[in-house]
Design an enzyme around this catalytic site. Structure first.
Site, short mmCIF file in Angstrom:
data_model
loop_
_atom_site.label_atom_id
_atom_site.label_comp_id
_atom_site.label_asym_id
_atom_site.label_seq_id
_atom_site.Cartn_x
_atom_site.Cartn_y
_atom_site.Cartn_z
N LYS A 5 -5.54 -1.95 -2.78
CA LYS A 5 -6.48 -1.75 -1.79
C LYS A 5 -7.10 -2.79 -1.40
CE LYS A 5 -7.95 2.55 -0.31
NZ LYS A 5 -7.00 3.50 -0.15
N TYR B 40 0.86 -1.22 0.14
CA TYR B 40 0.01 -0.10 0.00
C TYR B 40 0.77 1.03 -0.07
CZ TYR B 40 -4.26 2.63 1.49
OH TYR B 40 -5.30 3.78 1.78
#
Length: 568
Positions: free
Chosen positions: A182, A109
């Site tokens: 995500k 991320y």
């Protein structure tokens, strides 16, 4: 059922029914257990002779892959290693990620994923997700259905048009990686089943000239399409999602500020939808603010709040804070007067340059007429700090170093415990460094940042820096919506999620973090999910009645362990 396999629950046990054989098993990351397949499973699935003979279980596999991961020389190399591992053995990938979430979250991320997106066309090795082409909108439905999953097979879709990727802007088709990343966090943090999600990129072109002039670029090679054609493409996409996957939560990710607010406003009352840049960012920042306000033993209504960077994220934070203040007894007009927002043109002032979504926070012209200004006619951050004397300063500007020593010391001179949140990502764009903020305020500042920072020692006190990472919020929202079968995502749900995160912080000692650590992510996501599901029921938006929300949320969390195999 997929042509090759399906997942079922039988007497509380998780079972995968497998129809595939041989290399078709090994080539599918959802049913490939690698060396963990038993001798009997290998024989019945046609795997005998297709891998080394030893049966090596998950624990030994984890030691091997972690060692390989640790030997990768750079963060980008680590990202690519994990990406290829996800494409090979998804269960093992998620077990590794879940057990090392604090270490690996910055890899899969933000911030590392930003670098991966920039170089997407050069490290690309296997498609993951759905690529929708604005030049061929007639293909949307077929593209969404291409892998054979039916109307009840998808719980969650993350979509981007890649124009507002993190702090690096327009990245064209490479933005698909942010949707994959995500969804990886949704699964690792909240147990959203990895076979029930779908990453999507809306390829509408790119205005990034570096990409357009790169012979290896994999996206549509023309400038971004805007206006009516863009809006119709989004409309067609929403209609197709509603047709193909009517029960799915649609998560919008990294759209440019104007489109993000407009699209969310357009569809939020029509479908079950959520924008993490607006609502997720707001949720986690509000959680940190609620925690900070409790630390100062004050109330939100006691504070004057300056938001430097009143764009998608900044205004989202302000809107949610207004909702919380209203729930505490203030009128909306009273709550709005506690905010001063700055865009790239300076302070938002009535009659000045601003977007529609910024207008509610524009200050009256007569309020600022007699301000003392550094440059006549310009209302910049230092001027706002001098004249407003805020107690809370939030940075979502992507302007590195914007919170200078004079600005911070001026703020601290009028506030005993200034709450300062330089939230911009990546680290190089942070408005200030925690070490500087603590130095300039002699340890008085209460801090949350957008990127992870190491603890800071000041005057023999160790300060653990809270990371206002959306991962504390959005996975639990998704889990709560999916568990309750909520038909909409409301502001009340976001506020409940923020309160759930803030309530998990009980340590108020000097230097304690304002937010939970990433090591608590799984339990925090469950806590958020329960709060969201309960609000969905209270607001009449739940599609199922939850008799024991805690148990039902827990039961709905996929665990990264190899399920039983039933050969069919």
């Amino acid at each position: 059922m997929s042509r090759d396999f399906e997942f079922v629950r039988r007497n509380g046990r998780r079972v995968v029914r497998v129809a595939a054989r041989g290399r078709d098993v090994l080539n599918n990351p959802m049913i490939n257990f690698g060396t963990a397949f038993t001798t009997e499973q290998r024989e019945s699935l046609g795997l005998t002779g297709l891998m080394p003979s030893a049966v090596v279980g998950m624990e030994a596999q984890l030691r091997r892959v972690y060692r390989q991961y640790s030997h990768e020389p750079t963060d980008l190399a680590k990202y690519i290693y994990l990406s290829t591992m996800q494409d090979r053995n998804e269960t093992l990938f998620y077990r590794l990620l879940t057990e090392n979430i604090e270490e690996m979250l910055p890899i899969v991320y933000t911030p590392t994923i930003g670098k991966a997106i920039q170089e997407y066309s050069h490290w690309y090795h296997k498609p993951r997700g759905v690529y929708l082409n604005i030049d061929h909108p007639e293909d949307i439905v077929n593209s969404l259905q291409a892998d054979g999953r039916g109307a009840d097979d998808i719980d969650l879709i993350v979509v981007t048009d890649s124009e507002g990727i993190l702090g690096i802007g327009d990245q064209g088709v490479g933005g698909v990686a942010i949707t994959v990343g995500k969804l990886s966090v949704y699964t690792a943090a909240a147990g959203i089943h990895p076979h029930r999600v779908l990453p999507v990129v809306l390829d509408t072109g790119t205005d990034n000239l570096d990409l357009l002039n790169d012979p290896g670029y994999l996206g549509i090679r023309h400038a971004r399409v805007r206006g009516e054609e863009y809006d119709q493409f989004v409309r067609s996409f929403v209609d197709a999602v509603t047709e193909c996957f009517p029960h799915a939560l649609l998560h919008w990710e990294d759209f440019a500020a104007g489109n993000a607010h407009r699209i969310l406003a357009r569809y939020r009352d029509e479908i079950c939808t959520f924008n993490d840049d607006i609502q997720g960012t707001a949720g986690v920042v509000v959680a940190a603010l609620l925690s900070a306000v409790r630390t100062t033993r004050s109330r939100l209504e006691d504070h004057r709040i300056v938001i430097h960077g009143a764009g998608t994220a900044g205004v989202g934070i302000a809107n949610l804070l207004v909702d919380v203040m209203v729930s505490e007894g203030m009128t909306r007009a009273e709550a709005t007067r506690h905010f001063w927002g700055l865009s790239s043109h300076g302070l938002l002032i009535e009659g000045g340059r601003q977007r529609d979504f910024q207008a509610p926070f524009a200050r009256p012209r007569n309020e600022v007429d007699n301000w003392k200004l550094d440059v006549p006619g310009e209302y910049r951050l230092a001027d706002v700090i001098r004249n407003v004397q805020p107690t809370i300063l939030i940075g979502t500007s992507a302007q590195a170093g914007a919170f200078t020593r004079p600005i911070v010391t001026d703020m601290a001179a009028h506030c005993e415990r200034p709450i300062i949140m330089p939230l911009s990502n990546p680290t190089a764009r942070a408005e200030a460094l925690p070490s500087d903020l603590l130095d300039w305020t002699d340890g008085a500042a209460l801090i949350a940042t957008g990127s992870p920072f190491e603890p800071v020692v000041h005057n023999d006190v160790t300060y653990n820096i809270a990371q206002a990472n959306n991962a504390l919020i959005f996975p639990g929202i998704g889990l709560g919506v999916i568990t309750s079968l909520a038909s909409r995502v409301t502001d009340t749900m976001i506020a409940a999620a923020a309160a759930a995160v803030a309530s998990a912080v009980t340590d108020r000692r000097p230097g304690a973090s304002l937010l939970p650590t990433m090591t608590q992510l799984r339990s925090i996501s469950a806590r958020v999910a329960v709060a969201v599901a309960e609000v969905a029921e209270k607001e009449g938006l739940a599609g199922r009645e939850l008799t024991t929300p805690i148990q039902e949320v827990y039961d709905n969390m996929w665990q990264p362990v190899y399920p039983e195999v039933e050969v069919i």
